[in-house]
Design an enzyme around this catalytic site. Structure first.
Site, PDB file in Angstrom:
ATOM      1  N   ASN A   7       0.873  -1.177   0.000  1.00  0.00           N
ATOM      2  CA  ASN A   7       0.000   0.000   0.000  1.00  0.00           C
ATOM      3  C   ASN A   7       0.905   1.221   0.000  1.00  0.00           C
ATOM      4  OD1 ASN A   7      -1.860   2.023   0.379  1.00  0.00           O
ATOM      5  ND2 ASN A   7      -2.681   1.244   2.302  1.00  0.00           N
ATOM      6  N   ARG A  91      -2.755  -2.210  -3.344  1.00  0.00           N
ATOM      7  CA  ARG A  91      -3.965  -1.419  -3.123  1.00  0.00           C
ATOM      8  C   ARG A  91      -3.901  -0.176  -4.009  1.00  0.00           C
ATOM      9  NH1 ARG A  91      -5.407   3.021   1.307  1.00  0.00           N
ATOM     10  NH2 ARG A  91      -7.647   3.134   0.972  1.00  0.00           N
ATOM     11  N   HIS A 180     -13.145   2.634   0.523  1.00  0.00           N
ATOM     12  CA  HIS A 180     -13.031   1.624   1.593  1.00  0.00           C
ATOM     13  C   HIS A 180     -13.655   0.292   1.168  1.00  0.00           C
ATOM     14  CE1 HIS A 180     -13.035   5.205   4.633  1.00  0.00           C
ATOM     15  NE2 HIS A 180     -11.787   4.876   4.335  1.00  0.00           N
ATOM     16  N   LEU A 209     -15.329   3.057  10.480  1.00  0.00           N
ATOM     17  CA  LEU A 209     -15.188   4.319  11.200  1.00  0.00           C
ATOM     18  C   LEU A 209     -13.758   4.505  11.681  1.00  0.00           C
ATOM     19  CD1 LEU A 209     -18.456   4.157  13.375  1.00  0.00           C
ATOM     20  CD2 LEU A 209     -18.174   5.028  11.037  1.00  0.00           C
ATOM     21  N   GLY A 210     -13.063   5.449  11.049  1.00  0.00           N
ATOM     22  CA  GLY A 210     -11.707   5.803  11.439  1.00  0.00           C
ATOM     23  C   GLY A 210     -11.538   7.294  11.240  1.00  0.00           C
ATOM     24  N   GLY A 212     -10.902   8.562   8.458  1.00  0.00           N
ATOM     25  CA  GLY A 212     -11.807   8.605   7.315  1.00  0.00           C
ATOM     26  C   GLY A 212     -12.887   7.571   7.558  1.00  0.00           C
ATOM     27  N   ARG A 241     -12.499  15.869   7.701  1.00  0.00           N
ATOM     28  CA  ARG A 241     -13.375  16.159   6.560  1.00  0.00           C
ATOM     29  C   ARG A 241     -14.769  16.541   7.045  1.00  0.00           C
ATOM     30  NH1 ARG A 241     -11.644  10.582   4.046  1.00  0.00           N
ATOM     31  NH2 ARG A 241      -9.587  11.087   3.199  1.00  0.00           N
ATOM     32  N   PHE A 284     -10.147  10.901  18.153  1.00  0.00           N
ATOM     33  CA  PHE A 284     -11.374  10.728  18.934  1.00  0.00           C
ATOM     34  C   PHE A 284     -11.089  10.392  20.398  1.00  0.00           C
ATOM     35  CE2 PHE A 284     -12.924  10.755  14.713  1.00  0.00           C
ATOM     36  CZ  PHE A 284     -14.285  11.030  14.759  1.00  0.00           C
ATOM     37  N   GLU A 334     -13.884  -0.361  15.808  1.00  0.00           N
ATOM     38  CA  GLU A 334     -13.432  -1.543  16.544  1.00  0.00           C
ATOM     39  C   GLU A 334     -13.128  -1.254  18.011  1.00  0.00           C
ATOM     40  OE1 GLU A 334     -10.030  -3.235  14.537  1.00  0.00           O
ATOM     41  OE2 GLU A 334     -10.985  -2.972  12.586  1.00  0.00           O
ATOM     42  N   GLU A 384      -7.653  -5.523   5.728  1.00  0.00           N
ATOM     43  CA  GLU A 384      -7.601  -5.212   4.305  1.00  0.00           C
ATOM     44  C   GLU A 384      -6.438  -5.913   3.618  1.00  0.00           C
ATOM     45  OE1 GLU A 384      -8.937  -0.917   3.400  1.00  0.00           O
ATOM     46  OE2 GLU A 384      -8.325  -0.857   5.500  1.00  0.00           O
TER      47      GLU A 384
END
EC number: 2.7.2.1
Length: 408
Positions: A7, A91, A180, A209-210, A212, A241, A284, A334, A384
């Site tokens: 990636n 990716r 995603h 949920l991260g 992004g 964002r 967060f 998670e 992923e």
């Protein structure tokens, strides 16, 4: 089969070497600060041994050469030589409308990736740098390209089209693409297994949920709607964002604040979201701590985030005409029990009820819903890299079979 998963970002290159015999990661690594001073490569092998090396990494090719050295290192390596690697999975963020599945890399695929540069200017060019470096250093090793957008190509036109003049879609490809996809597909497949039903018979809402974030409605194993759009800016409020806003705000702010198109783009992508509302952080965990100490803006930022997610869950329940399960994945999905609780409280009207004690359990696949809930709620860690490795293995093996069946 051993698959190297890559990636490549603008100044980084993440990688994993996965043994597909038992789907285990032999080594996990990261090259950071490519093209910048103080570059570093770190690699952790399956037995816990860790390599950290400061080195010059002017280009992605230099970075990949260091990856080769690390993987074959006498002490920290996991293979004797690169010939042990059977395939490479890359990716790539944007495949446009050209790819509904992953693809074996060739000149046509390379051109298609480059054609999407203008649709994903921050992501596709560095993705391509990683691919080019790999093609140069590992010639002859088959490469498979796994697109973030491919999973969402099953959306119907009424879901992906915007109510703009149709010729703008024909000329410029202006439509919803979604992102995603690899993560949404992986956790939807895991959720179907947890439900004990064939994927073709399931209706699942996946919440990635991260920093992004995006949500997808998955029906019969296929994406039918997703929250991100033409770019990853649409949809939920995120770390930095703004998510979906009234489009008229853009020219209004450009005029009032004297902003250029680049500046308004930076404002919406880098300075908004929970960072913009709180004025504190896009992390967060920081916001949770600040809110618990009475910081009103931090609390508001968390409320906005949770409210937007809750709205999409309700909306996608309508799209699917009811859901079998809601899945939470990625960093926040998670790991943050408190944010999951904010989102899910008050959704008993659509059959969602959670067990507070189960909700506190971390680091594993778990059903956190109560026994009497009509809709299951799963926390499923995404993987992923494994998903990319699986796609790579499948496509390479299929290609080998096809070639062996063609008469000479």
């Amino acid at each position: 089969m051993k698959v190297l998963v890559i990636n490549a970002g603008s100044s980084s290159l993440k990688y994993q070497l996965i043994d597909m015999t038992n789907e285990s990661a032999l080594a996990v690594g990261l090259c950071e600060r490519i093209g910048i001073d103080n570059s570093i490569i770190t690699q952790k092998k399956f037995d816990g041994k860790k390599l950290e090396k400061l080195t010059d990494l002017p280009t992605h090719k230099d970075a990949l050469e260091e990856v080769v050295k690390a993987l074959t290192d006498d002490e920290f390596g996991v293979i004797k030589d690169m010939g042990e690697i059977n395939a490479v999975g890359h990716r790539v963020v944007h495949g446009g409308e050209k790819f509904t599945t992953s693809a074996l890399y060739d000149e046509g695929v390379e051109k298609a990736i480059k054609d999407c540069f203008e649709l994903a200017p921050l992501h596709n060019p560095p993705n391509m740098m990683g691919i080019s470096a790999c093609a140069e250093i590992m010639p002859g090793t088959p490469m498979v390209i796994v697109f973030d957008t491919a999973f969402h190509q099953t959306m119907p036109p009424y879901a992906y089209m915007y109510a703009l003049p149709y010729d703008l879609y024909e000329k410029h490809g202006v439509r919803k693409y979604g992102f995603h996809g690899t993560s949404h597909k992986y956790v939807a497949e895991r959720a179907a297994l947890m439900l004990g039903k064939p994927a073709e018979e399931t209706k699942i809402i996946t919440c990635h949920l991260g920093n992004g974030s995006s949500i997808t409605a998955v029906e019969g194993g296929k994406s039918v709607e997703t929250s991100m759009g033409f770019t990853p800016l649409e949809g939920l409020a995120m770390g930095t964002r703004c998510g979906s806003i009234d489009p008229a705000i853009v020219p209004f702010l450009m005029e009032k604040e004297g902003l250029t198109t680049r500046e308004i783009d930076t404002l919406m992508n880098k300075k908004s979201g929970v960072l913009g509302v709180s004025g504190l952080s896009n992390d967060f965990r920081d916001l949770d701590e600040a809110a618990s100490k009475g910081n009103r803006k931090a609390e508001l930022a968390l409320e906005i985030f949770a409210y937007k997610v809750k709205k999409f869950i309700g909306e996608y329940s309508a799209v699917l005409n009811g859901a079998d399960a809601v899945v939470f994945t990625a960093g926040i999905g998670e790991n943050s029990a408190s944010i999951r609780k904010r989102i899910l409280t008050g959704l008993d009207g659509i059959g969602i009820k959670i067990d507070d004690e189960k909700n506190k359990i971390r680091g594993q696949e778990i059903d956190i819903s109560t026994p009497d809930a009509k809709v299951r709620v799963f926390v499923i860690p995404t993987n992923e890299e494994l998903a990319i490795a699986r796609e790579t293995k499948e496509i390479v093996e299929t290609e080998v079979k096809l070639r062996s069946s063609i008469p000479v």
